[in-house]
Design a protein around this motif. Structure first.
Motif, mmCIF file in Angstrom:
data_model
loop_
_atom_site.group_PDB
_atom_site.id
_atom_site.type_symbol
_atom_site.label_atom_id
_atom_site.label_comp_id
_atom_site.label_asym_id
_atom_site.label_seq_id
_atom_site.Cartn_x
_atom_site.Cartn_y
_atom_site.Cartn_z
ATOM 1 N N LEU A 35 0.826 -1.213 0.000
ATOM 2 C CA LEU A 35 0.000 0.000 0.000
ATOM 3 C C LEU A 35 0.858 1.261 0.000
ATOM 4 O O LEU A 35 0.421 2.297 -0.497
ATOM 5 C CB LEU A 35 -0.961 -0.007 1.204
ATOM 6 N N TYR A 36 2.077 1.168 0.526
ATOM 7 C CA TYR A 36 3.006 2.292 0.453
ATOM 8 C C TYR A 36 3.310 2.592 -1.015
ATOM 9 O O TYR A 36 3.347 3.740 -1.437
ATOM 10 C CB TYR A 36 4.277 1.958 1.216
ATOM 11 N N GLY A 37 3.498 1.533 -1.791
ATOM 12 C CA GLY A 37 3.718 1.726 -3.216
ATOM 13 C C GLY A 37 2.511 2.316 -3.916
ATOM 14 O O GLY A 37 2.645 3.124 -4.824
ATOM 15 N N VAL A 38 1.328 1.935 -3.472
ATOM 16 C CA VAL A 38 0.101 2.448 -4.085
ATOM 17 C C VAL A 38 -0.127 3.902 -3.707
ATOM 18 O O VAL A 38 -0.470 4.730 -4.556
ATOM 19 C CB VAL A 38 -1.124 1.594 -3.669
ATOM 20 N N THR A 39 0.072 4.245 -2.435
ATOM 21 C CA THR A 39 -0.281 5.583 -1.952
ATOM 22 C C THR A 39 0.874 6.576 -1.982
ATOM 23 O O THR A 39 0.646 7.769 -2.075
ATOM 24 C CB THR A 39 -0.808 5.522 -0.508
ATOM 25 N N GLY A 40 2.109 6.090 -1.828
ATOM 26 C CA GLY A 40 3.248 6.994 -1.738
ATOM 27 C C GLY A 40 3.418 7.594 -0.362
ATOM 28 O O GLY A 40 4.252 8.460 -0.148
ATOM 29 N N SER A 41 2.643 7.117 0.615
ATOM 30 C CA SER A 41 2.717 7.638 1.979
ATOM 31 C C SER A 41 2.695 6.479 2.960
ATOM 32 O O SER A 41 1.741 5.692 2.975
ATOM 33 C CB SER A 41 1.532 8.569 2.253
ATOM 34 N N GLU A 122 -2.572 7.712 -10.606
ATOM 35 C CA GLU A 122 -3.062 6.738 -9.622
ATOM 36 C C GLU A 122 -3.221 5.339 -10.218
ATOM 37 O O GLU A 122 -2.802 4.351 -9.627
ATOM 38 C CB GLU A 122 -4.399 7.220 -9.051
ATOM 39 N N SER A 123 -3.810 5.243 -11.383
ATOM 40 C CA SER A 123 -4.073 3.930 -11.978
ATOM 41 C C SER A 123 -2.777 3.191 -12.299
ATOM 42 O O SER A 123 -2.681 1.984 -12.090
ATOM 43 C CB SER A 123 -4.929 4.080 -13.236
ATOM 44 N N GLN A 124 -1.765 3.892 -12.774
ATOM 45 C CA GLN A 124 -0.482 3.255 -13.075
ATOM 46 C C GLN A 124 0.243 2.882 -11.786
ATOM 47 O O GLN A 124 0.844 1.813 -11.693
ATOM 48 C CB GLN A 124 0.383 4.186 -13.921
ATOM 49 N N ARG A 125 0.195 3.766 -10.802
ATOM 50 C CA ARG A 125 0.856 3.500 -9.526
ATOM 51 C C ARG A 125 0.270 2.250 -8.871
ATOM 52 O O ARG A 125 0.995 1.417 -8.337
ATOM 53 C CB ARG A 125 0.731 4.715 -8.601
ATOM 54 N N GLN A 126 -1.042 2.079 -8.945
ATOM 55 C CA GLN A 126 -1.672 0.906 -8.345
ATOM 56 C C GLN A 126 -1.181 -0.384 -8.987
ATOM 57 O O GLN A 126 -0.797 -1.323 -8.283
ATOM 58 C CB GLN A 126 -3.195 0.990 -8.471
ATOM 59 N N VAL A 127 -1.191 -0.453 -10.304
ATOM 60 C CA VAL A 127 -0.789 -1.703 -10.959
ATOM 61 C C VAL A 127 0.701 -1.972 -10.791
ATOM 62 O O VAL A 127 1.101 -3.131 -10.615
ATOM 63 C CB VAL A 127 -1.220 -1.768 -12.446
ATOM 64 N N ILE A 128 1.523 -0.937 -10.815
ATOM 65 C CA ILE A 128 2.968 -1.112 -10.594
ATOM 66 C C ILE A 128 3.199 -1.669 -9.190
ATOM 67 O O ILE A 128 3.951 -2.629 -9.003
ATOM 68 C CB ILE A 128 3.729 0.229 -10.780
ATOM 69 N N ALA A 129 2.553 -1.089 -8.188
ATOM 70 C CA ALA A 129 2.736 -1.545 -6.807
ATOM 71 C C ALA A 129 2.231 -2.971 -6.628
ATOM 72 O O ALA A 129 2.897 -3.800 -6.007
ATOM 73 C CB ALA A 129 2.022 -0.599 -5.842
ATOM 74 N N LEU A 130 1.073 -3.270 -7.172
ATOM 75 C CA LEU A 130 0.529 -4.616 -7.011
ATOM 76 C C LEU A 130 1.352 -5.662 -7.760
ATOM 77 O O LEU A 130 1.541 -6.777 -7.279
ATOM 78 C CB LEU A 130 -0.931 -4.657 -7.466
ATOM 79 N N HIS A 131 1.866 -5.301 -8.925
ATOM 80 C CA HIS A 131 2.638 -6.262 -9.710
ATOM 81 C C HIS A 131 4.036 -6.474 -9.120
ATOM 82 O O HIS A 131 4.480 -7.610 -8.975
ATOM 83 C CB HIS A 131 2.737 -5.788 -11.158
#
Length: 177
Positions: A35-41, A122-131
């Motif tokens: 979630l840190y990767g998804v949110t950046g915080s 946001e959409s790219q950050r989510q998939v990058i973090a999850l992958h």
């Protein structure tokens, strides 16, 4: 709140052996990193994961009956993040002058990769973090986010390209993309 939600450290089914505490011990740190990767915080990531565990405790046996506890928690945390993001976005539209500064002084002590992730949509950050942080395959990311797998592949490709440009620029290199 039902009775089994209060038995955090004990299994609701003695034959099963899985308790919410077991899931917490096994998954908490991994979920915070993801979630840190998804949110950046980091603060936001910890808060979202804690909220997901509170919701799991509130759902009691229904949560313990889920096949993949970590996926359920991650999806719950990401959905909570989306909800907060929408509320924040709508609040900015309604009250633009009442917002605090985006990043108070002293908080920009982040790693370059997190800064680069923050700059992604946001959409790219989510998939990058999850992958890459959660090691999820494209199809599972698509299921968790409720989008087609082709969309996930496209976002991954665009996100990787954007990260490459940003990280090259951060190193002072020349962009050849």
């Amino acid at each position: 709140m039902d009775e089994e939600a209060l038995t955090f450290g004990r299994s609701s089914d003695p034959r099963d052996g899985t308790s919410l505490r077991d899931v917490f011990d096994a998954s908490y740190r991994r979920l915070v990193v993801q979630l840190y990767g998804v949110t950046g915080s980091l603060d936001e990531a910890e808060d979202l994961v804690q909220e997901a565990f509170v919701r799991a405790a509130a759902s009691g046996r229904r949560f313990l009956a889920v096949d993949n506890h970590e996926a359920w928690l991650r999806t719950t945390a990401i959905n909570a993040h989306r909800s907060r993001w929408r509320k924040l976005r709508n609040g900015r539209r309604a009250y633009p002058r009442m917002l605090p500064p985006r990043d108070p002084a002293g908080l920009e002590q982040h790693l370059e990769i997190i800064d680069a992730l923050r700059a992604l949509p946001e959409s790219q950050r989510q998939v990058i973090a999850l992958h890459y942080l959660a090691d999820l395959p494209v199809d599972q990311i698509a299921d968790e986010l409720g989008v087609p797998s082709g969309t996930v592949k496209s976002r991954l490709s665009r996100g990787r390209a954007a990260l490459a440009v940003q990280l090259t620029a951060a190193e002072g290199g020349v962009d050849h993309v």
